[in-house]
Design a protein around this motif. Structure first.
Motif, mmCIF file in Angstrom:
data_model
loop_
_atom_site.group_PDB
_atom_site.id
_atom_site.type_symbol
_atom_site.label_atom_id
_atom_site.label_comp_id
_atom_site.label_asym_id
_atom_site.label_seq_id
_atom_site.Cartn_x
_atom_site.Cartn_y
_atom_site.Cartn_z
ATOM 1 N N HIS A 106 0.332 -1.216 0.054
ATOM 2 C CA HIS A 106 0.043 -0.245 -0.168
ATOM 3 C C HIS A 106 0.972 1.100 0.223
ATOM 4 N N PRO A 107 0.959 2.568 -0.767
ATOM 5 C CA PRO A 107 1.656 3.193 -0.688
ATOM 6 C C PRO A 107 1.607 4.683 0.261
ATOM 7 N N ALA A 108 0.248 4.003 1.368
ATOM 8 C CA ALA A 108 1.091 4.807 1.993
ATOM 9 C C ALA A 108 1.655 4.456 3.638
ATOM 10 N N LEU A 109 1.798 3.194 3.239
ATOM 11 C CA LEU A 109 2.352 2.693 4.181
ATOM 12 C C LEU A 109 3.449 3.250 4.831
ATOM 13 N N VAL A 110 4.161 3.752 5.721
ATOM 14 C CA VAL A 110 5.875 4.166 5.375
ATOM 15 C C VAL A 110 6.699 3.338 6.829
ATOM 16 N N LEU A 111 5.653 2.934 8.244
ATOM 17 C CA LEU A 111 6.418 2.129 9.399
ATOM 18 C C LEU A 111 5.272 1.268 9.787
ATOM 19 N N TRP A 112 5.755 0.175 10.185
ATOM 20 C CA TRP A 112 4.896 -1.026 10.894
ATOM 21 C C TRP A 112 4.837 -0.981 12.456
ATOM 22 N N HIS A 113 3.739 -0.524 13.410
ATOM 23 C CA HIS A 113 4.376 -0.452 14.221
ATOM 24 C C HIS A 113 3.454 -1.729 15.541
ATOM 25 N N VAL A 114 4.420 -2.666 16.386
ATOM 26 C CA VAL A 114 4.149 -3.750 16.813
ATOM 27 C C VAL A 114 3.190 -3.785 17.819
ATOM 28 N N SER A 115 2.344 -3.893 18.240
ATOM 29 C CA SER A 115 1.655 -4.101 19.920
ATOM 30 C C SER A 115 1.983 -2.511 19.707
ATOM 31 N N ASN A 116 1.796 -2.596 21.162
ATOM 32 C CA ASN A 116 1.732 -0.996 22.036
ATOM 33 C C ASN A 116 2.263 -1.169 22.821
ATOM 34 N N PRO A 168 9.952 -0.526 7.324
ATOM 35 C CA PRO A 168 11.072 -0.518 8.734
ATOM 36 C C PRO A 168 10.098 -0.693 9.792
ATOM 37 N N ILE A 169 9.743 -1.505 11.068
ATOM 38 C CA ILE A 169 8.852 -2.541 11.625
ATOM 39 C C ILE A 169 10.119 -1.988 13.394
ATOM 40 N N THR A 170 8.972 -1.422 14.032
ATOM 41 C CA THR A 170 9.150 -0.604 15.504
ATOM 42 C C THR A 170 8.705 -1.075 16.124
ATOM 43 N N THR A 171 8.566 -1.351 18.130
ATOM 44 C CA THR A 171 7.751 -0.589 18.065
ATOM 45 C C THR A 171 7.789 0.294 19.511
ATOM 46 N N ASN A 172 6.443 0.747 20.137
ATOM 47 C CA ASN A 172 6.696 1.958 20.557
ATOM 48 C C ASN A 172 7.109 1.887 22.359
ATOM 49 N N LEU A 173 9.133 2.168 22.849
ATOM 50 C CA LEU A 173 9.468 1.724 24.558
ATOM 51 C C LEU A 173 8.643 3.102 24.815
ATOM 52 N N MET A 174 9.198 3.530 25.999
ATOM 53 C CA MET A 174 8.802 4.068 27.143
ATOM 54 C C MET A 174 9.985 4.645 28.090
ATOM 55 N N GLY A 175 11.187 5.398 27.275
ATOM 56 C CA GLY A 175 12.344 5.197 28.207
ATOM 57 C C GLY A 175 13.098 4.810 29.021
ATOM 58 N N LEU A 176 13.085 5.571 30.452
ATOM 59 C CA LEU A 176 13.116 5.253 31.913
ATOM 60 C C LEU A 176 12.359 3.645 32.364
ATOM 61 N N TYR A 177 11.572 3.127 31.709
ATOM 62 C CA TYR A 177 10.894 2.411 32.450
ATOM 63 C C TYR A 177 11.600 1.036 32.362
ATOM 64 N N GLU A 178 11.728 0.756 33.704
ATOM 65 C CA GLU A 178 12.510 0.009 34.699
ATOM 66 C C GLU A 178 11.754 -1.905 34.215
ATOM 67 N N GLU A 179 10.896 -2.193 33.683
ATOM 68 C CA GLU A 179 10.626 -3.289 33.560
ATOM 69 C C GLU A 179 11.534 -4.193 32.421
ATOM 70 N N LEU A 180 11.432 -3.797 31.327
ATOM 71 C CA LEU A 180 12.786 -4.234 29.958
ATOM 72 C C LEU A 180 13.923 -3.412 30.173
#
Length: 680
Positions: free
Chosen positions: A139-149, A249-261
């Motif tokens: 699809h010409p609109a697609l620029v990034l895959w965002h896995v889960s959240n 490209p494929i990514t997922t959004n991280l949370m900076g200083l989040y401690e658990e991962l």
């Protein structure tokens, strides 16, 4: 890694059209055009809409939205929607539901309520990702895959129990090795069968919501296991997408200083780092800057994506203050200044109901463009169009690095002593803040990072020394590098077992010291750092607190001693020559005045200078590409300020004005200064 369909800084954010009717979609798109919005993240929480039953998929809504956005000049970051499973799935397959820290089985509700080791969740999530990739790969609109959240949260269910035992078998091979690593002879914990191992939660080894544990070994491994489990879920969806799409490209959004991962391990599996930035009104600008630099450091300085920020206010903090006029623009440019190639918001339109209805948005509940927030958003969108493609792909370079390690952080916080007031992030930030205040670029790096490109490496509270890391640091110093570490360093290995023979363990030879005892006092009780002689601008006495190492020298030079208590006169700051370099040890938590003078002296010896001289409150960073450099000047103050470019001549890409020598910048303003030739 910004996809080449859109050669500019991306501008837009999370859009939830499933919450609105078609007339609202059309009005939204009209306003997107006014604001210069060119990227929308969709399908973040649409799993229940797209998959309405076991084998019932309906992509009509997504088809229409992909087409509508693209025809109106808006590209799509397409999420897989797997951050919240559908109600029918939880009803049919109860194994998908998590068990909490206190052993309670969850019901359907909220989000991130999926067990990462549930076969059901993994099957349906990866299937959804594959169906989306098969349908929209071209699809010409697609620029990034965002896995889960925003992956996060731990589970303690039977699925996780079984998977944890299997994970341990792969890591240790035998129960004998597990017993040794965890020191299970303590308190009679020896295991003779894998099924005797239970999860460390509120029913077994841990208490205080996981902040305390009887056995650091099992608690550390469970954190590694849960981080790996959630990462496996990400990889399953990523790999399902890659069956059909090898380009986007494929990514997922991280949370900076989040401690658990452990985000350094996650970064290895991501094409591009993206993260969500939500400081509060009183978060120090330096802490936000440090977090940007940490996200950039996850992939060795590669530009990252600012995936979420609010245009106005959050809804989940204790006090959800509005961003004052100019602050949204200022903080957006701060992200770009530290390496972001996007400015994306949560959310583009405020929800009409539920928990995020009071979370800020580009389009407010009033529904038109005549709001302060929309006007500021439009101004920024127009500026980013003016910047075109000049910034994207450029990089920040630094000669100073601070080591940040999630496993070390877990170890520090799980340690049963010596002080409840010891906070790893706080100690790292103390060192970072000095460089930030002096406009000296700095990288935050993991323990796997090559040290060759740095002149100075600082590792505050390096409690855990992983296998091979001491040798890496020794080689760095031997070849001329400067290494700085602090109290409570070199204590244990990666299993939280103490390195015997005297602290700081494997660092003892490098530092030329050994620590006999560690005193811990309440934070309000101080000691003094008394300089033996003046060193640069350091002279006289400074305060220190928190922890106090009682150390002896083994070849190291004593720069300062304690000023009081029974260890008065014992060393508190030392320097050891090692090969062609030097290793420093700071045995307590010093005040800012000492730390500022100390690090300025280090920089002077290494000829590391500020990018630009400014007054406090004016931040300067630099991104470079080839022979072109971009200086970002950001005034965080509520009044105009001055800075001195010296002989640098530069053009502000936002206003077209030329700057050189002593210059002024308005309150909360930003300058993006392009230099034609790179200046060191």
């Amino acid at each position: 890694m910004v996809h080449n369909k859109l050669q500019k800084i991306w501008y837009g954010g999370d859009y939830n059209p499933e919450q609105w009717d078609e007339a609202t979609w059309d009005e939204d798109i009209r306003m997107f055009k006014l604001a210069g919005i060119d990227v929308a993240t969709i399908n973040v929480f649409s799993w229940a809409i797209v998959q309405r039953g076991e084998d019932t998929y309906d992509f009509t809504f997504l088809d229409e939205m992909m087409e509508k956005l693209y025809k109106n000049g808006v590209y799509v970051c397409l999420a897989t929607g797997t951050g919240a499973h559908p109600a029918w799935m939880a009803k049919t397959y109860t194994d998908i539901l998590r068990t909490d820290f206190d052993g309670r089985k969850r019901k359907f509700g909220g989000r991130h309520n999926s067990c990462p080791n549930s076969p059901t969740y993994r099957k349906y999530a990866s299937r959804m990702a594959e169906k989306l990739a098969n349908r929209y790969q071209n699809h010409p609109a697609l620029v990034l895959w965002h896995v889960s959240n925003e992956y996060g949260g731990y589970c303690y269910c039977d699925n996780c129990t079984t998977a944890f035992r299997q994970w341990l078998k792969r890591k240790y091979d035998s129960l004998q090795a597990v017993n040794k690593a965890w020191n299970t002879n303590f308190w009679g914990h020896t295991f003779y069968d894998w099924d005797e191992i239970v999860l460390p939660n509120g029913l077994s080894e841990e208490w205080g919501s996981g902040r305390n544990t009887n056995f650091q070994g099992i608690s550390l491994d469970y954190r590694r296991f849960q981080s790996d489990s959630l990462l496996t879920c990400y990889k399953l969806e990523r790999d399902a997408i890659r069956k059909h799409d090898q380009q986007i490209p494929i990514t997922t959004n991280l949370m900076g200083l989040y401690e658990e991962l452990d985000y350094f391990s996650w970064a290895k599996e991501m094409d591009v780092i993206s993260w969500d930035n939500y400081p509060s009104i009183d978060t120090p600008e330096s802490l936000t800057a440090m977090t940007h630099d940490l996200m950039r450091g996850l992939k060795s300085g590669q530009p990252f994506l600012l995936m979420e920020q609010t245009p106005s206010q959050q809804n989940w903090q204790p006090y959800n203050s509005l961003k004052r006029p100019g602050v949204m623009r200022l903080w957006s440019y701060q992200a770009v200044a530290h390496g972001a190639d996007s400015v994306l918001f949560f959310q583009l339109r405020r929800s009409v109901g539920a928990t995020e209805k009071f979370h800020g948005a580009v389009i407010e509940h009033v529904g038109h463009e005549h709001t302060r927030v929309f006007k500021e958003t439009s101004k920024l969108g127009n500026e980013l169009m003016k910047l075109d493609n000049r910034i994207i792909g450029s990089r920040v370079t630094a000669k100073v690095a601070i080591v940040f390690d999630w496993e070390n952080r877990w170890g520090v916080h799980l340690s049963s002593g010596p002080s409840v007031a010891l906070d790893y992030v706080t100690e790292v930030h103390k060192y970072y803040e000095v460089f930030y205040d002096n406009n000296i670029p700095i990288d935050l790096i993991g323990t796997d990072e090559n040290l060759e490109n740095y002149d100075v490496v600082i590792a505050p509270v390096l409690y855990m020394i992983k296998e091979g890391y001491a040798t890496k640091v020794e080689e760095f110093v031997e070849h001329g590098g400067t290494f700085i570490t602090t109290f409570f360093s070199g204590i244990v290995n990666e299993n939280d077992l103490v390195t015997l023979g005297g602290y700081p363990g494997q660092l003892r030879n490098l530092l030329g010291i050994w620590v006999e005892e560690i005193d811990a006092l309440p934070p309000n009780q101080k000691n003094q750092i008394v300089m033996k002689k003046s060193w640069g601008k350091l002279e006289g006495s400074y305060t220190c607190n928190l922890l106090f190492d009682l150390l002896h020298t083994e070849g190291a030079e004593v720069l300062a001693s304690y000023g009081s208590d029974f260890y008065r006169g014992m060393p508190v700051v030392t320097k050891n020559h090692y090969g062609n370099g030097e290793a420093f040890y700071i045995a307590s938590s010093p005040d800012k005045e000492f730390l500022s003078g100390f690090l300025k002296n280090i920089c002077a010896e290494k000829a590391i200078t500020p990018l630009v001289k400014t007054k406090p409150g004016v931040e300067v960073t630099k991104r470079e590409m080839g022979e072109t450099a971009y200086l970002f000047v950001l005034n965080h103050q509520n009044h105009p300020a001055y800075f001195d470019l010296g002989e640098i001549q530069a053009v502000d890409l936002l206003s077209g004005s030329t700057f050189t020598g002593e210059c002024s910048i308005d309150a909360k303003d930003v300058l993006v200064l392009q230099q034609s030739t790179k200046v060191n």
